[in-house]
Design a protein around this motif. Structure first.
Motif, short mmCIF file in Angstrom:
data_model
loop_
_atom_site.label_atom_id
_atom_site.label_comp_id
_atom_site.label_asym_id
_atom_site.label_seq_id
_atom_site.Cartn_x
_atom_site.Cartn_y
_atom_site.Cartn_z
N ALA A 136 -12.26 -23.82 12.82
CA ALA A 136 -11.62 -25.00 13.40
C ALA A 136 -11.77 -26.20 12.48
N THR A 137 -10.74 -27.05 12.46
CA THR A 137 -10.82 -28.26 11.65
C THR A 137 -9.90 -29.33 12.23
N LEU A 138 -10.23 -30.57 11.96
CA LEU A 138 -9.36 -31.70 12.26
C LEU A 138 -8.76 -32.14 10.93
N LYS A 139 -7.48 -31.86 10.74
CA LYS A 139 -6.83 -32.14 9.47
C LYS A 139 -6.60 -33.64 9.28
N SER A 140 -6.28 -34.01 8.06
CA SER A 140 -6.11 -35.42 7.72
C SER A 140 -4.96 -36.07 8.49
N ASP A 141 -4.00 -35.25 8.98
CA ASP A 141 -2.88 -35.80 9.76
C ASP A 141 -3.23 -35.99 11.24
N GLY A 142 -4.49 -35.69 11.59
CA GLY A 142 -4.95 -35.90 12.96
C GLY A 142 -4.78 -34.71 13.89
N ASN A 143 -4.21 -33.61 13.41
CA ASN A 143 -3.99 -32.42 14.22
C ASN A 143 -5.12 -31.42 14.04
N HIS A 144 -5.46 -30.73 15.13
CA HIS A 144 -6.46 -29.68 15.06
C HIS A 144 -5.83 -28.39 14.56
N GLU A 145 -6.61 -27.61 13.84
CA GLU A 145 -6.17 -26.30 13.38
C GLU A 145 -7.23 -25.28 13.79
N PHE A 146 -6.80 -24.20 14.43
CA PHE A 146 -7.72 -23.17 14.90
C PHE A 146 -7.27 -21.79 14.41
N VAL A 147 -8.22 -20.97 13.99
CA VAL A 147 -7.97 -19.56 13.72
C VAL A 147 -9.04 -18.78 14.47
N PHE A 148 -8.60 -17.87 15.37
CA PHE A 148 -9.53 -17.16 16.24
C PHE A 148 -9.70 -15.72 15.80
N TYR A 149 -10.95 -15.22 15.84
CA TYR A 149 -11.26 -13.83 15.54
C TYR A 149 -11.81 -13.17 16.80
N ARG A 150 -10.92 -12.49 17.53
CA ARG A 150 -11.27 -11.82 18.79
C ARG A 150 -10.27 -10.69 19.02
N ASN A 151 -10.72 -9.43 18.77
CA ASN A 151 -9.74 -8.35 18.75
C ASN A 151 -10.24 -7.01 19.34
N PRO A 152 -10.72 -6.93 20.55
CA PRO A 152 -11.06 -8.08 21.38
C PRO A 152 -12.51 -8.48 21.15
N SER A 153 -12.85 -9.70 21.48
CA SER A 153 -14.23 -10.16 21.39
C SER A 153 -14.94 -9.92 22.72
N ALA A 154 -16.25 -10.01 22.69
CA ALA A 154 -17.05 -9.64 23.87
C ALA A 154 -16.72 -10.51 25.09
N ASP A 155 -16.40 -11.79 24.88
CA ASP A 155 -16.14 -12.68 26.02
C ASP A 155 -14.94 -12.22 26.84
N MET A 156 -14.02 -11.49 26.21
CA MET A 156 -12.83 -10.99 26.90
C MET A 156 -13.14 -9.77 27.76
N LEU A 157 -14.32 -9.18 27.59
CA LEU A 157 -14.64 -7.90 28.21
C LEU A 157 -15.65 -8.01 29.35
N LEU A 158 -15.83 -9.20 29.88
CA LEU A 158 -16.73 -9.36 31.02
C LEU A 158 -16.08 -8.77 32.26
N HIS A 159 -16.80 -7.87 32.94
CA HIS A 159 -16.30 -7.22 34.15
C HIS A 159 -16.85 -7.94 35.39
N ALA A 160 -16.10 -7.87 36.48
CA ALA A 160 -16.51 -8.52 37.72
C ALA A 160 -17.87 -8.01 38.21
N GLU A 161 -18.12 -6.71 38.02
CA GLU A 161 -19.39 -6.15 38.49
C GLU A 161 -20.60 -6.62 37.67
N GLU A 162 -20.35 -7.26 36.53
CA GLU A 162 -21.43 -7.79 35.70
C GLU A 162 -21.81 -9.22 36.08
N LEU A 163 -21.07 -9.83 36.98
CA LEU A 163 -21.32 -11.21 37.36
C LEU A 163 -22.66 -11.36 38.08
N ASP A 164 -23.35 -12.45 37.80
CA ASP A 164 -24.57 -12.79 38.54
C ASP A 164 -24.13 -13.56 39.79
N VAL A 165 -23.82 -12.83 40.83
CA VAL A 165 -23.26 -13.43 42.05
C VAL A 165 -24.24 -14.40 42.69
#
Length: 365
Positions: A136-165
């Motif tokens: 991630a960066t804030l470019k000189s023109d004031g716009n943010h630039e993001f490149v994401f590496y998640r294919n899939p990443s662990a945060d996408m794989l949280l199951h409902a049964e794993e929740l701390d209810v």
């Protein structure tokens, strides 16, 4: 061992190594010792933040694009996690629920939450997916630039049964974003967590934090974000997100209220960077100016704003009913965001309560 479902601390007895060990949670996230400390902890309202936690890589030279950058600085990130740490830095009680890879980055992020006093007992580890990375960066023109590496990443794989209810049921405020809505199984886990908190009487706080490159299309992002819009009690959006959601660049208050204010909503907040924020309730609306500072890096400013406001809301749930007190809380939240942009990185830049008050009242150190 996929999706380890136990609280963790990190053993660093050997330099450069991490070891998962079973341990009790910190109650509600307090690091205080002794019965008196535990009693004080239990008196404070708990804010549970749900979603992604990741590692940001930010160019060491301000204003550079990601392609032109020669070197990067590693920084913990993920909007819900940033909010949780922000609340804890301000003296509030926060917990985080999410998933990371069973890898060095995942252990590092869990360690950072613990060091910052955030209850990490709701974190889960996945041996078959990596921790999410973002450049991630804030470019000189004031716009943010993001490149994401998640294919899939662990945060996408949280199951409902794993929740701390049980942890969710303790929440006075339950805060979340929209990234966790993009794919299953995390979307279903998000909905279960949100509904569990709602049934127990928690205030639902929603900050969409639009990350358009992660969605299949703009229409999918708009529909996904709006799919849970009517559940929230408090919603915070940026001016750019409003333009995206209503497909209109109008700044007219009536347009905003007509298209975004729903019958269950108690408070709609619109952040406008250095210009502060707008607020809308069923009874009144207005603007609160921000503190003028020298901007170094704006990443994390919105999350710091949210953390600042929720730290007050948790203790004063009806603050949206009294305009004077609401404006004071929003001035504090604005100052949290302003303090954050004076340093680089998201979590490393989050301020303490004393730092915010010095900035808010311009008290010299």
């Amino acid at each position: 061992m996929s999706g380890c479902c136990f609280p963790v601390t990190l053993d660093r007895s050997r330099k450069g190594s991490f070891k998962l060990v079973r341990s009790p949670s910190f109650g509600n996230g307090s690091l205080k010792r002794g019965s008196r400390g535990r009693r004080e902890c239990l008196k404070r309202p708990l804010i549970v933040c749900f979603g992604e936690i990741l590692v940001d890589f930010v160019p060491t030279v301000a204003g550079e694009s990601l392609a032109d950058a020669v070197s990067y600085k590693k920084s913990p990130g993920g909007d819900p996690a940033i909010v949780a740490v922000g609340i804890s830095r301000l003296g509030g009680l926060a917990a985080f629920i999410g998933k990371v890879g069973e890898d060095e980055f995942g252990y590092m992020l869990a360690d950072i939450l613990i060091q910052n006093g955030v209850d990490s007992s709701g974190m889960r580890f996945d041996a078959h997916a990596r921790t999410s990375l973002t450049f991630a960066t804030l470019k000189s023109d004031g716009n943010h630039e993001f490149v994401f590496y998640r294919n899939p990443s662990a945060d996408m794989l949280l199951h409902a049964e794993e929740l701390d209810v049980n942890l969710i049921k303790k929440a006075s405020v339950f805060h979340y974003g929209s990234v966790s809505l993009i794919r299953e199984p995390c979307r279903s886990a998000h909905l279960v967590a949100m509904n569990t908190a709602k049934k127990r009487g928690a205030i639902l706080s929603y900050d969409p934090n639009l990350r358009l490159p992660l969605w299949p299309s703009a229409d999918a992002a708009r529909q996904g974000i709006m799919s849970i819009w009517d559940y929230a009690d408090i919603i915070k959006v940026s001016k750019k997100e409003i333009e995206f959601l209503i497909e209109d660049d109008s700044d007219d208050d009536d347009v905003v209220m007509t298209k975004l204010f729903h019958h269950n909503l108690k408070l709609l907040l619109v952040t406008e960077g250095e210009n502060g924020c707008r607020y809308y309730t069923k009874e009144f609306k207005g603007r609160v100016s921000s503190v003028k500072v020298e901007v170094v890096d704006t990443i994390g400013a919105g999350d710091s704003f949210v953390g600042g406001f929720l730290s007050i809301l948790a203790a004063h749930k009806d603050i949206y009913k009294e305009e004077r007190r609401l404006r004071e809380a929003l001035a504090f939240a604005n100052a949290c965001g302003a303090a954050t942009v004076t340093q680089r990185g998201a979590i490393p830049a989050l301020p303490t309560k004393d730092a915010v008050l010095r900035l808010l009242y311009q008290i010299p150190i």
